[in-house]
Write an enzyme that holds these catalytic residues in place. Sequence first.
Site: not given
Ligand code: 5GP
Length: 112
Positions: A29-30, A85, A91-93, A98-100
């Site tokens: 994760d970035i 999420n 909290g999904q963005s 995806h699985l964290h």
């Molecule tokens: P969500 O909020 O959808 O559950 O998780 C999305 C995740 O993607 C976040 O934890 C965010 O930090 C990560 N993310 C967003 N943009 C990038 C990217 O360009 N590269 C990587 N490796 N992770 C990203």
Amino acid sequence: MSTLFEKIINREIPADIVYEDEISLAFKDINPQAPTHILIIPKKPIEKLSDANIEDQALLGHLMLVAGKIAEQLNLDNTFRIIINNGAGAGQSVFHLHLHLMSGRPLSWPPG
Ligand code: 5GP
């Protein structure tokens, strides 16, 4: 239009990839929220878990097994959390399933 994660799959944008097979990809994760924070995604573009259907049963199981395999490879001592999420309100963005996989710090319960 392809999502950010499809661009990572297609190597259009870089990521720190830790695992890949024919149906899944995992990368760091970035913006990590724990010392270990890996995202595990299917190569198939499913927007969110609730869009998956019976055809995806094996794929969803595969993602879980990949999570366990990565945890073993990273020596996480059988101590980690998997989070999905589902939907912006949860909290999904990024709208590619995806699985964290998170580990390396105390993980409180209930999650925020
Ligand atoms: P969500 O909020 O959808 O559950 O998780 C999305 C995740 O993607 C976040 O934890 C965010 O930090 C990560 N993310 C967003 N943009 C990038 C990217 O360009 N590269 C990587 N490796 N992770 C990203």
